[in-house]
Structures are given as structure tokens and as C-alpha cells.
Enzyme design. Structure first.
Site, PDB file in Angstrom:
ATOM      1  N   ASP A  33      38.385  32.293  40.615  1.00  0.00           N
ATOM      2  CA  ASP A  33      38.983  33.509  40.270  1.00  0.00           C
ATOM      3  C   ASP A  33      40.465  33.392  39.864  1.00  0.00           C
ATOM      4  O   ASP A  33      41.193  33.441  41.038  1.00  0.00           O
ATOM      5  CB  ASP A  33      38.766  34.599  41.090  1.00  0.00           C
ATOM      6  N   ASP A  34      40.766  33.460  38.766  1.00  0.00           N
ATOM      7  CA  ASP A  34      42.297  33.664  38.387  1.00  0.00           C
ATOM      8  C   ASP A  34      43.005  32.330  38.349  1.00  0.00           C
ATOM      9  O   ASP A  34      44.282  32.222  38.850  1.00  0.00           O
ATOM     10  CB  ASP A  34      43.055  34.613  39.072  1.00  0.00           C
ATOM     11  N   CYS A  71      38.314  39.359  34.055  1.00  0.00           N
ATOM     12  CA  CYS A  71      36.752  38.733  34.916  1.00  0.00           C
ATOM     13  C   CYS A  71      35.572  39.309  34.359  1.00  0.00           C
ATOM     14  O   CYS A  71      34.653  38.381  33.954  1.00  0.00           O
ATOM     15  CB  CYS A  71      37.344  39.261  36.142  1.00  0.00           C
ATOM     16  N   LYS A 125      31.259  36.805  43.846  1.00  0.00           N
ATOM     17  CA  LYS A 125      31.714  37.930  43.146  1.00  0.00           C
ATOM     18  C   LYS A 125      30.754  38.185  42.029  1.00  0.00           C
ATOM     19  O   LYS A 125      30.827  37.144  41.062  1.00  0.00           O
ATOM     20  CB  LYS A 125      33.218  37.739  42.637  1.00  0.00           C
ATOM     21  N   HIS A 127      30.741  41.369  39.802  1.00  0.00           N
ATOM     22  CA  HIS A 127      31.710  42.197  38.999  1.00  0.00           C
ATOM     23  C   HIS A 127      30.941  42.389  37.616  1.00  0.00           C
ATOM     24  O   HIS A 127      31.684  42.342  36.473  1.00  0.00           O
ATOM     25  CB  HIS A 127      33.057  41.374  38.713  1.00  0.00           C
ATOM     26  N   ASP A 283      37.765  31.777  35.826  1.00  0.00           N
ATOM     27  CA  ASP A 283      37.239  32.773  34.879  1.00  0.00           C
ATOM     28  C   ASP A 283      38.219  33.273  34.006  1.00  0.00           C
ATOM     29  O   ASP A 283      37.803  34.140  32.932  1.00  0.00           O
ATOM     30  CB  ASP A 283      36.567  33.875  35.681  1.00  0.00           C
ATOM     31  N   ASN A 284      39.539  33.075  34.006  1.00  0.00           N
ATOM     32  CA  ASN A 284      40.426  33.077  33.113  1.00  0.00           C
ATOM     33  C   ASN A 284      41.835  32.746  33.596  1.00  0.00           C
ATOM     34  O   ASN A 284      41.738  32.122  34.646  1.00  0.00           O
ATOM     35  CB  ASN A 284      40.704  34.941  33.086  1.00  0.00           C
ATOM     36  N   LYS A 301      46.872  35.590  32.582  1.00  0.00           N
ATOM     37  CA  LYS A 301      45.821  36.451  32.626  1.00  0.00           C
ATOM     38  C   LYS A 301      45.816  37.915  31.877  1.00  0.00           C
ATOM     39  O   LYS A 301      46.952  38.440  31.765  1.00  0.00           O
ATOM     40  CB  LYS A 301      45.460  37.096  34.003  1.00  0.00           C
TER      41      LYS A 301
END
Length: 510
Positions: A33-34, A71, A125, A127, A283-284, A301
Site C-alpha cells: 500500500d503506497d 487505492c 485491506k 477498500h 497499489d499506487n 500518489k
């Protein structure tokens, strides 16, 4: 090529296929994540990610691999194989109190793999919406779920805070968010680091997995998303870095790397690894304001620039052809491609899905064949911010697409951006102090920009004025995509979602 050469080539291809055409290999998909493009060891960073580096160096690094800049859109395209313009998720992410989720009539990757005979488990996660039970992972194809529905859930508290609009004023609201299937379990794990807890759960799933069914494990770490919290011993590994945000970000990444190692060790101990295909992705791009780095790419991001959408990704498996171990793949691959690719690997069928935007990339990955994908729609967001110059005259204003709408498109080596493009900077990590930070916002003249990302991968030279033919053709393509788009679904917050009405938890309320 003569007949003898053709027969030799056919024999070679058939021989190579033996390594990956085993029926129903186990599939492990790990989503960070990130995590920034630069924030992994094999991209030249001083960060310590020995496990990820080893897996990548034993597998195939995907160096022309794209996701979405935030996300929810990335996760929706992974699960559905469809662009966000086709699911109504074009605008921002799903917020905790929104009555919104990945449309329940979308067939998910987990559903297709379960249909192919897989045991399907999700850890981490989600989301993709939680306002009603039909939106939850166990209603979307996963046999089990252990994790959290929202982003930015505390690493030790398992609490999600947000500004919630009440009847009279905005209020800062907190709610717990850690679930085992549909049971809230946050209180049991408070004080234990989320990354370790998720890895431990994944290990338990692996060790308890019966060999009668192939395994699909989707492990979506919350790391390295804010709020960045990490045990001191990992932060001490980077004590020479003065910038606290950067120091903690690197430390949390190293902790996540260790967690990945624990998961793969469990696969080996259980005797599953030799028949496993592991995919790793972010994810990004990194949130540079929180210590992450996408250097030398532009932006981060939320940006449609490369720093927001081009990320570290790789495939690692003993099932890959031996000559591909440690190789680099530069063919164009997008996160939506995992849906048809993994369904094929699983021996499943794509019948019953809506039209997919993803492509089967398995031959591209394992044999380095040309990618069937020639372009990527980054997004078309009609709800995006429009600047004050909206009504001014622009040379492309009356063409095939409204250039004041926030959009991005990649076709071959060309990349076109329209509308208000924020995060338009190049930012080096603090450990490279010799490079100056550069920031600027798009001006009126930058409402449309064109880059050749092959010759100019850091997007420094706008070619829109000197390549009008390319611009025109790409605007035509954007217009065609826009004609197939559904209306964005971005409802207001629902007061009924307030966790104070639901035992202090963020969970289904509708």
C-alpha cells in the site's frame, strides 16, 4: 525461417511450457500500500528489502507495469478486470461513510478462482466498500476474510478516524476496523503491529491448508500507508536519516519485507512453494509527503504522472522457465490484466463476466512474448476539479474530448494528460540531497500535455504543440472511451454509518 528451424522453435516453446502448465498451481498475490517505485532495494534504493529483492531476482521483474494512482481504483480493477470508468469508481476512493462499493453485479477474481476449484482467502485491506453485507469479501468470492474495510487503519489501534459530517457540525469520529469474516476482533489485537498480525494470519491459513484444493491467498498489507508506525528497532536501522518521515517509511518497508519472508517460509514449510506462483505489486505510487519516493519518476500518489501509476511489481515462482529467473520484462502490463491472467493460470473460464479491459499476459510474462496490450486508460474523471481558466479558449477545446476533464491515456510510447493535473513535481528522497526539489502547478497552457515516456520517462518535455497529430488521435481515443463510461457513483456520506451507532465499529449499516 525453414521447416527445421520452425520445428525447433515449436519444440522449445513446448518444453518451456512444461514449467508453468501444471494444473492448478497455488497463487499468492501480495499487494503493498503506497509503496513507491524507488522504495525497493532492486531499484537502487538504500532501503533494506532482502526478501523482496531475492524473490524478484529469482523471478521476473515487471518494469513497464502500471496501476492506478489511488487505492480503490487499483483494487477494483484487480478484482474485476475492468476499468473504473466501467464500474462507476472514477472519482477518488470509497470513504468510510459512503453507501458505495464495487458493484455487486461485477464478477470478481475470487469468484472465478473459487469456481475453478480454489480455496480463496483474503487477508488485509479491502477498500472496495462495506456499507452492506453483499459488498464484503466473503460475499464476493472469498471463503474467509481477516482484515479491515478502510484505509489508514492504525497499526496498533485498529481504529480508523475520519471527519464525519453530523447534523450540526463536522465531528472527528473514530471506529474500530478489524474483522474475522463478519465478527469484529479489533480488541483482541490492539497493541500488536498490524503488519505482523496480517502475516501471522496468512501463515496460519497456509499451514492449515489441505492439499486437496489449490490455494489462492490475497494478502493486502496496509503497509506502508499512513499513519506510519513501526517498532523502534526497525527505525534504528536507518538512524542516519535525519528526516523522520523518510526514516519511518523505510523502517516500515523493511518490516513488511520481513513479513513477506515469513509468509514464503510458511509456503516452503508446508511443501507448497514448488507449486506456487507469487505476484507482488504496489497499489499506487508513494505519498511523497509521508516519506515515500518514486524517484526519478515525476509525481506521486494521486498523480496521473508516472510516479503515481508506475510501480514495482514482479512474479516469482519455481514454475517459471529457468532461463527467465532473474530476468526483466519491459512489456506493457496493467493491474487489470491480472484478472484474465490468473483465471487462465487457474484453469478457469471467463464466461459470465462483463466485457474485460484486462488482457491475458501469461505468455508475455513467462516467455517474454509481445504484450497484447497496446494502451492503458489511466482514467476519465468528470467530477474532477476544474480550474478558473475553464471557459477560456484552448486550441483543443472543441475537439473530440473535453480537455478540461481530468484524464490520462497511454498509447505505445505516448502519454496524454488533460485537465487539472496536480502533484506535478519531481522529488528526490532525502538521502540524495544533491538533487533539488522541483514543484509547479499546471498553468493554462498545461491543460493538455503530451509526453514520449520511452525517450522521456521522467516527463520533462511537453510535446503537445509540436505533435498535434498524435494529440488529435489520442483525443479521439479518449472520446471513444468516454462514450463507454458509466456515470460516476460518488454518494454523500450516510449518517447511519457513524460507528457510534454500531458499537464503535466501521461495518455494514445498510
Amino acid at each position: 525461417m525453414d521447416l527445421k528451424a520452425l520445428l525447433s522453435l515449436a519444440f522449445l516453446v513446448k518444453a518451456l511450457a512444461v514449467y508453468t502448465e501444471r494444473e492448478h498451481p497455488h497463487i499468492v498475490f501480495i499487494l503493498a500500500d503506497d509503496l513507491g517505485y524507488y522504495d525497493i532495494g532492486y531499484h537502487g534504493s538504500r532501503i533494506q528489502t532482502p526478501v523482496l529483492d531475492k524473490l524478484a531476482n529469482q523471478g521476473i521483474k515487471l518494469e513497464n507495469y502500471y496501476v492506478q494512482p489511488i487505492c480503490t481504483p487499483t483494487r477494483s480493477q484487480l478484482m474485476s478486470g475492468r476499468y473504473q470508468i466501467h464500474t462507476g469508481l472514477q472519482h477518488k476512493v470509497i470513504y468510510p461513510a459512503q453507501p458505495l462499493c464495487l458493484p455487486t453485479d461485477e464478477v470478481t477474481l475470487a469468484e472465478k478462482l473459487r469456481e475453478a476449484g480454489y480455496a480463496t482467502h483474503m487477508v488485509g485491506k479491502w477498500h472496495l466498500g462495506h456499507y452492506q453485507k453483499s459488498c464484503l469479501p466473503t460475499s464476493r468470492g472469498f471463503d474467509t476474510f481477516f482484515g479491515f474495510y478502510n484505509c489508514a487503519v492504525g497499526y496498533y489501534t485498529y481504529s480508523k478516524d475520519t471527519w464525519f459530517k453530523g447534523n450540526e457540525s463536522n465531528q472527528h469520529v473514530y471506529g474500530d476496523d478489524l474483522w474475522r469474516n463478519d465478527v469484529l476482533v479489533a480488541s483482541k489485537y490492539k497493541g500488536k503491529h498490524k503488519t505482523r498480525v496480517l502475516a501471522s494470519e496468512a501463515q496460519n491459513i497456509i499451514m492449515n491448508h489441505g492439499k486437496s484444493r489449490p490455494l489462492f491467498l490475497y494478502l493486502a498489507f496496509g503497509a506502508v500507508h499512513v499513519p506510519v508506525q513501526v517498532p523502534k528497532k526497525y527505525e534504528d536501522m536507518y538512524r542516519d536519516i535525519e528526516n523522520k518521515d523518510r526514516r519511518q517509511l523505510l523502517a516500515l518497508t523493511t518490516l513488511m519485507d520481513e513479513a513477506v519472508g515469513n509468509v514464503t517460509a510458511a509456503m516452503e514449510e508446508k511443501g507448497l512453494w514448488d507449486d506456487t506462483i507469487l505476484i507482488f505489486s504496489s497499489d499506487n505510487g508513494a505519498a511523497t509527503s509521508a516519506g515515500g519516493s518514486n524517484w526519478p519518476l515525476r509525481g506521486g500518489k494521486k498523480a496521473y504522472f508516472q510516479g503515481g501509476i508506475k510501480v514495482a511489481g514482479f512474479v516469482s515462482s519455481p514454475l517459471l522457465p529457468p532461463h527467465q529467473h532473474g530476468s526483466t520484462n519491459t512489456e506493457l502490463i496493467h493491474v487489470s490484466d491480472w484478472f484474465p491472467t490468473l483465471v487462465r493460470i487457474a484453469g478457469g473460464q471467463l464466461n459470465g463476466t462483463k466485457p474485460l479491459d484486462g488482457f491475458d499476459q501469461w505468455d508475455t510474462i513467462r516467455h517474454n512474448f509481445p504484450s497484447p496490450r497496446k494502451e492503458i486508460l489511466i482514467n476519465i474523471d468528470p467530477l474532477s476539479e476544474r480550474d478558473e481558466y475553464e471557459e477560456t479558449t484552448h486550441p483543443w477545446k472543441n475537439q473530440n474530448f473535453d480537455v478540461y476533464v481530468n484524464s490520462g491515456l497511454i498509447v505505445g510510447s505516448w502519454k496524454l494528460l488533460t485537465g487539472h493535473q496536480d502533484h506535478a513535481y519531481w522529488r528526490s528522497p532525502p538521502e540524495i540531497p544533491s538533487v533539488q526539489i522541483q514543484t509547479f502547478k499546471f498553468s493554462q497552457s498545461k491543460v493538455l500535455s503530451l509526453y514520449n515516456i520511452e525517450s522521456d520517462p521522467t516527463e520533462q518535455v511537453d510535446l503537445s504543440e509540436c505533435m498535434p497529430g498524435v494529440v488529435y488521435r489520442m483525443l479521439e481515443k479518449l472520446g471513444a472511451y468516454n462514450s463507454s463510461a458509466v456515470t460516476p457513483n460518488f454518494p454523500d456520506n450516510d449518517l447511519e454509518a457513524d460507528p457510534r451507532r454500531h458499537g464503535g465499529a466501521w461495518g455494514p449499516w445498510a
